[in-house]
Motif scaffolding. Structure first.
Motif, PDB file in Angstrom:
ATOM      1  N   GLU A   1       1.612  -8.279  -1.511  1.00 47.17           N
ATOM      2  CA  GLU A   1       0.402  -7.596  -1.035  1.00 47.17           C
ATOM      3  C   GLU A   1      -0.770  -8.558  -1.148  1.00 47.17           C
ATOM      4  OE1 GLU A   1      -0.815  -4.645   0.376  1.00 47.17           O
ATOM      5  OE2 GLU A   1      -2.667  -5.815   0.179  1.00 47.17           O
TER       6      GLU A   1
ATOM      7  N   SER B   1       0.868  -1.181   0.000  1.00 48.93           N
ATOM      8  CA  SER B   1       0.000   0.000   0.000  1.00 48.93           C
ATOM      9  C   SER B   1       0.910   1.238   0.000  1.00 48.93           C
ATOM     10  CB  SER B   1      -0.925  -0.074   1.215  1.00 48.93           C
ATOM     11  OG  SER B   1      -1.830   0.997   1.240  1.00 48.93           O
TER      12      SER B   1
ATOM     13  N   GLN C   1      -5.727   8.810  -1.158  1.00 49.66           N
ATOM     14  CA  GLN C   1      -4.799   7.670  -1.213  1.00 49.66           C
ATOM     15  C   GLN C   1      -5.138   6.718  -2.362  1.00 49.66           C
ATOM     16  OE1 GLN C   1      -4.113   6.250   2.726  1.00 49.66           O
ATOM     17  NE2 GLN C   1      -3.165   4.348   2.079  1.00 49.66           N
TER      18      GLN C   1
ATOM     19  N   ASP D   1       2.315   2.326   9.120  1.00 51.28           N
ATOM     20  CA  ASP D   1       1.381   2.028  10.211  1.00 51.28           C
ATOM     21  C   ASP D   1       1.804   0.791  11.002  1.00 51.28           C
ATOM     22  OD1 ASP D   1      -0.095   4.183   9.373  1.00 51.28           O
ATOM     23  OD2 ASP D   1      -1.999   3.116   9.231  1.00 51.28           O
TER      24      ASP D   1
ATOM     25  N   GLY E   1       0.196   8.550   7.032  1.00 52.87           N
ATOM     26  CA  GLY E   1       0.874   8.145   5.804  1.00 52.87           C
ATOM     27  C   GLY E   1       2.171   8.915   5.595  1.00 52.87           C
ATOM     28  N   ASN E   2       2.148  10.203   5.938  1.00 53.55           N
ATOM     29  CA  ASN E   2       3.346  11.033   5.737  1.00 53.55           C
ATOM     30  C   ASN E   2       4.524  10.536   6.571  1.00 53.55           C
ATOM     31  OD1 ASN E   2       2.601  13.400   3.950  1.00 53.55           O
ATOM     32  ND2 ASN E   2       0.907  13.419   5.395  1.00 53.55           N
TER      33      ASN E   2
HETATM   34  C1  LIG Z   1     -10.104   8.374   7.457  1.00 56.55           C
HETATM   35  C2  LIG Z   1      -8.597   8.420   7.369  1.00 56.55           C
HETATM   36  C3  LIG Z   1      -7.967   9.580   6.945  1.00 56.55           C
HETATM   37  C4  LIG Z   1      -6.572   9.626   6.871  1.00 56.55           C
HETATM   38  N1  LIG Z   1      -5.982  10.792   6.454  1.00 56.55           N
HETATM   39  C5  LIG Z   1      -4.633  10.831   6.345  1.00 56.55           C
HETATM   40  C6  LIG Z   1      -3.999  11.996   5.817  1.00 56.55           C
HETATM   41  O1  LIG Z   1      -4.659  12.987   5.471  1.00 56.55           O
HETATM   42  N2  LIG Z   1      -2.643  11.993   5.679  1.00 56.55           N
HETATM   43  C7  LIG Z   1      -1.900  10.894   6.032  1.00 56.55           C
HETATM   44  O2  LIG Z   1      -0.678  10.930   5.872  1.00 56.55           O
HETATM   45  N3  LIG Z   1      -2.465   9.780   6.524  1.00 56.55           N
HETATM   46  C8  LIG Z   1      -3.816   9.712   6.680  1.00 56.55           C
HETATM   47  N4  LIG Z   1      -4.393   8.568   7.111  1.00 56.55           N
HETATM   48  C9  LIG Z   1      -3.540   7.419   7.493  1.00 56.55           C
HETATM   49  C10 LIG Z   1      -3.055   6.616   6.290  1.00 56.55           C
HETATM   50  O3  LIG Z   1      -4.161   6.122   5.563  1.00 56.55           O
HETATM   51  C11 LIG Z   1      -2.181   5.461   6.775  1.00 56.55           C
HETATM   52  O4  LIG Z   1      -1.207   5.971   7.646  1.00 56.55           O
HETATM   53  C12 LIG Z   1      -1.500   4.760   5.608  1.00 56.55           C
HETATM   54  O5  LIG Z   1      -2.424   4.035   4.829  1.00 56.55           O
HETATM   55  C13 LIG Z   1      -0.435   3.786   6.111  1.00 56.55           C
HETATM   56  O6  LIG Z   1       0.132   3.129   5.009  1.00 56.55           O
HETATM   57  P1  LIG Z   1       0.833   1.714   5.191  1.00 56.55           P
HETATM   58  O7  LIG Z   1       1.280   1.333   3.825  1.00 56.55           O
HETATM   59  O8  LIG Z   1       1.813   1.788   6.297  1.00 56.55           O
HETATM   60  O9  LIG Z   1      -0.324   0.744   5.725  1.00 56.55           O
HETATM   61  P2  LIG Z   1      -1.668   0.296   5.015  1.00 56.55           P
HETATM   62  O10 LIG Z   1      -2.185   1.343   4.128  1.00 56.55           O
HETATM   63  O11 LIG Z   1      -2.552  -0.201   6.101  1.00 56.55           O
HETATM   64  O12 LIG Z   1      -1.213  -0.919   4.119  1.00 56.55           O
HETATM   65  C14 LIG Z   1      -0.772  -2.151   4.642  1.00 56.55           C
HETATM   66  C15 LIG Z   1      -0.909  -3.183   3.546  1.00 56.55           C
HETATM   67  O13 LIG Z   1      -0.323  -4.406   3.984  1.00 56.55           O
HETATM   68  C16 LIG Z   1      -1.119  -5.477   3.497  1.00 56.55           C
HETATM   69  N5  LIG Z   1      -0.849  -6.638   4.334  1.00 56.55           N
HETATM   70  C17 LIG Z   1      -1.093  -6.778   5.655  1.00 56.55           C
HETATM   71  N6  LIG Z   1      -0.664  -7.977   6.083  1.00 56.55           N
HETATM   72  C18 LIG Z   1      -0.138  -8.606   5.009  1.00 56.55           C
HETATM   73  C19 LIG Z   1       0.477  -9.879   4.813  1.00 56.55           C
HETATM   74  N7  LIG Z   1       0.625 -10.739   5.835  1.00 56.55           N
HETATM   75  N8  LIG Z   1       0.888 -10.225   3.581  1.00 56.55           N
HETATM   76  C20 LIG Z   1       0.758  -9.349   2.539  1.00 56.55           C
HETATM   77  N9  LIG Z   1       0.174  -8.127   2.660  1.00 56.55           N
HETATM   78  C21 LIG Z   1      -0.252  -7.767   3.889  1.00 56.55           C
HETATM   79  C22 LIG Z   1      -2.543  -4.960   3.588  1.00 56.55           C
HETATM   80  O14 LIG Z   1      -3.393  -5.658   2.700  1.00 56.55           O
HETATM   81  C23 LIG Z   1      -2.369  -3.486   3.202  1.00 56.55           C
HETATM   82  O15 LIG Z   1      -2.585  -3.249   1.832  1.00 56.55           O
HETATM   83  C24 LIG Z   1      -5.792   8.485   7.222  1.00 56.55           C
HETATM   84  C25 LIG Z   1      -6.433   7.314   7.636  1.00 56.55           C
HETATM   85  C26 LIG Z   1      -7.813   7.275   7.722  1.00 56.55           C
HETATM   86  C27 LIG Z   1      -8.472   5.999   8.188  1.00 56.55           C
END
Ligand SMILES: Cc1cc2nc3c(=O)[nH]c(=O)nc-3n(C[C@H](O)[C@H](O)[C@H](O)COP(=O)(O)OP(=O)(O)OC[C@H]3O[C@@H](n4cnc5c(N)ncnc54)[C@H](O)[C@@H]3O)c2cc1C
Length: 531
Positions: free
Chosen positions: A35, A14, A115, A307, A320-321
């Motif tokens: 993913e 992601s 996103q 995250d 996300g940032n």
């Molecule tokens: C309503 C809302 C508003 C937001 N607004 C903001 C904003 O304005 N600015 C900002 O920076 N952030 C914002 N965020 C937060 C942001 O969406 C997250 O911080 C971001 O998505 C984190 O990215 P990531 O890739 O770390 O995790 P995720 O996006 O959670 O991605 C993790 C990925 O890992 C995959 N995965 C998990 N386990 C496994 C496994 N065992 N094998 C393979 N794949 C796996 C999942 O399927 C998923 O696709 C917001 C969140 C919400 C809910």
């Protein structure tokens, strides 16, 4: 025997997993991202992208593509306000205009982009840069030894399992991070602020927005607290609800999920809009708002990013940032170690540099949640708000790979106009004679910068490039006198500087330290884990 070998395996494809894949490709190292979903994000989630992120996207050649995509949905100049309801009174302005106060400090700007619109661009760029992305592949087991990590990937269509052997693993597997669980790394902080919901909907709110060209609109009324993010037409968007009921000090107020019916979801939407009108609910997502940070960012050869490493409420747009900056700090170090250009001890500096900043950002997201959503709960245990620009491009890092200057004031953030080329901070933006930015010189390798002047020694040690800068404000912005020099890392962080004349050997030693090599170029072993 493993079925497949790769230098770096990324679990999660992601926002942060894709950013890591792009960066490793950019630094010339092969990676495989696994993913479990069939594609990129399906919900808008992150929308507010800070300067640290947009500067990185610029270095990766994505600035224009992202800005164009952003303008399809949002205005470039939205702000953040609070209202009783869209039809009701305006209560507060948190951010007047998204980019107010930014000009002069960055060659780029903050953007609003959803996103689910951003991720396909990251995916496309990661593939262009040579990353391998595998969907419907779930990591189901992990074992590590002194030489590497074996991860079992299950093909979710066929059910087949295969072992992938990697030198290093990046866990970008989100807030519930199965990888973090397997490694036994705990989370510290505020574990459950609310059981929130997001209602994705369509309704024609254009008239109610009037001339309010807003990116984020908080809603405060006796029935609910949360925020809207609406597209520029005012016809589609989502409503986040964090609390319900007038008394937010009651525990039941923070559980928006229990007993939620379709009828009640429509009622919430009507209340937040402030008037009845035709409306369609597209989807409702349940999620938990928390403000927590992992106690460690590394276990042996596995690194937590995004995250998986920290979970914050969306207020302030930190989640996300922060993850993008984790990836930026880690990726060039992994690449340098994999290519044999740096000592494995460089990887110890990821946690040393990022963890204190992650903890600080988690606290700041909590501050914005506490003051914007539930101010009645008081400010006990709530850190004072730090200005956004300092959290974006004014962070101060420390590690054995950074030559911090003495005496150390211990600051973790500073306004970019005050840090002025301090080692451990993001290198300042100065407009060059060709109209580009100093930041455009960084991103791929170590860079030595010197102010122009008589007899300047335009030299860089092997493994770095040198630039002599004659733009007027450069020397002052970087805190350099004639003959001085500064050494900037591939993540745009200043590793070392000599304010006054610097000898060649001194610069060579500074580069060796920044790469965890000893002074005759030998690689230093890691202190915290296997090499
Ligand atoms: C309503 C809302 C508003 C937001 N607004 C903001 C904003 O304005 N600015 C900002 O920076 N952030 C914002 N965020 C937060 C942001 O969406 C997250 O911080 C971001 O998505 C984190 O990215 P990531 O890739 O770390 O995790 P995720 O996006 O959670 O991605 C993790 C990925 O890992 C995959 N995965 C998990 N386990 C496994 C496994 N065992 N094998 C393979 N794949 C796996 C999942 O399927 C998923 O696709 C917001 C969140 C919400 C809910």
């Amino acid at each position: 025997m493993s079925d497949e070998e790769v230098p770096v395996l990324i679990v999660g494809g992601s926002l942060v997993g894709l950013t890591t894949a792009m960066l490793l490709g950019h630094h010339g190292v092969a990676s495989l991202s696994a993913e479990r979903h069939a594609g990129t994000a399906i919900h808008p989630r992150a929308g507010h992208f800070q300067l640290g992120t947009t500067e990185l996207l610029r270095q990766l050649g994505l600035e224009e593509r992202v800005r164009e995509k952003s303008l399809e949905t949002y205005s470039a100049t939205g702000g953040i306000i609070a209202v009783e309801s869209l039809a009701g009174r305006e209560l507060a302005t948190y951010v007047k205009e998204l980019n107010e106060g930014v000009e002069g400090f960055s060659p780029t700007v903050r953007v609003f982009i959803n996103q689910d619109a951003l991720e396909p661009l990251l995916r496309e760029r990661a593939l262009e840069l040579g990353a391998t992305l595998r969907n419907r592949a779930e990591a189901v087991a992990l074992e590590q030894d002194d030489e590497g990590v074996t991860v079992t990937l299950r093909d979710l269509d066929s059910g087949d399992e295969r072992d992938v052997r990697a030198r290093y693993v990046v866990a970008a597997d989100g807030n519930r991070s199965p990888m973090r669980g397997r490694l036994g790394i705990g989370m510290l902080g505020h574990k459950e602020l609310s059981r929130s919901i997001t209602i994705y909907f369509r309704a024609d709110c254009a008239e109610l927005l009037r001339d309010r060209n807003q990116g984020v609109i908080y809603v405060h009324n006796p029935e609910l607290r949360g925020f809207f993010r609406l597209d520029r037409t005012g016809g589609t968007g989502f409503l986040v609800i964090n609390t319900v009921g007038a008394d937010v000090t009651e525990d039941s107020a923070i559980d928006v999920q229990s007993g939620l019916t379709e009828e009640r979801a429509f009622q919430y939407l009507r209340t937040a809009i402030g008037t009845d009108m035709p409306m369609e609910i597209v989807d409702v997502a349940n999620w938990r708002a928390e403000a927590t940070c992992a106690e460690r960012l590394r276990e042996g050869r596995v690194f937590l990013v995004g995250d998986a490493a920290h979970v914050v409420p969306p207020n302030g747009g930190f989640g996300g940032n922060m993850g993008v900056q984790d990836a930026r700090n880690l990726a060039w170090k992994l690449a340098a170690v994999v290519k044999g250009e740096a000592g494995p001890a460089l990887l110890d500096t990821y946690e040393a540099e990022r963890l204190p900043l992650c903890v600080q950002n988690v606290q700041q997201a909590y501050t914005r949640y506490a003051t914007r959503v539930v101010p009645e709960r008081g400010v006990e245990g709530v850190e004072p708000a730090i200005p956004d620009i300092e959290l974006e491009i004014g962070l101060v890092m420390r590690s054995p790979a950074i030559a911090s200057e003495e005496p150390d004031d211990g600051l973790l953030h500073q306004h970019p106009s005050a840090s002025a080329g301090r080692p451990g901070t993001r290198a300042p933006h100065v407009v060059l004679a060709n109209g580009r930015s100093t930041l455009d010189l960084f991103g791929s390798q170590f860079v030595v910068l010197r102010p122009a002047g008589d007899g300047v020694d335009d030299w860089a040690p092997p493994g770095a490039v040198s630039h002599v800068i004659d733009a007027e404000p450069f020397a002052e912005a970087y805190g350099l006198s004639p003959g001085g020099a500064t050494l900037v890392r591939p993540d745009s962080v200043i590793a070392w500087r000599s304010r006054g004349p610097a000898a060649r050997e001194e610069i060579a030693r500074a580069l060796a330290k920044a790469l965890a090599l000893d002074s005759n170029g030998a690689r230093q072993a890691a202190g915290g884990g296997p090499t």
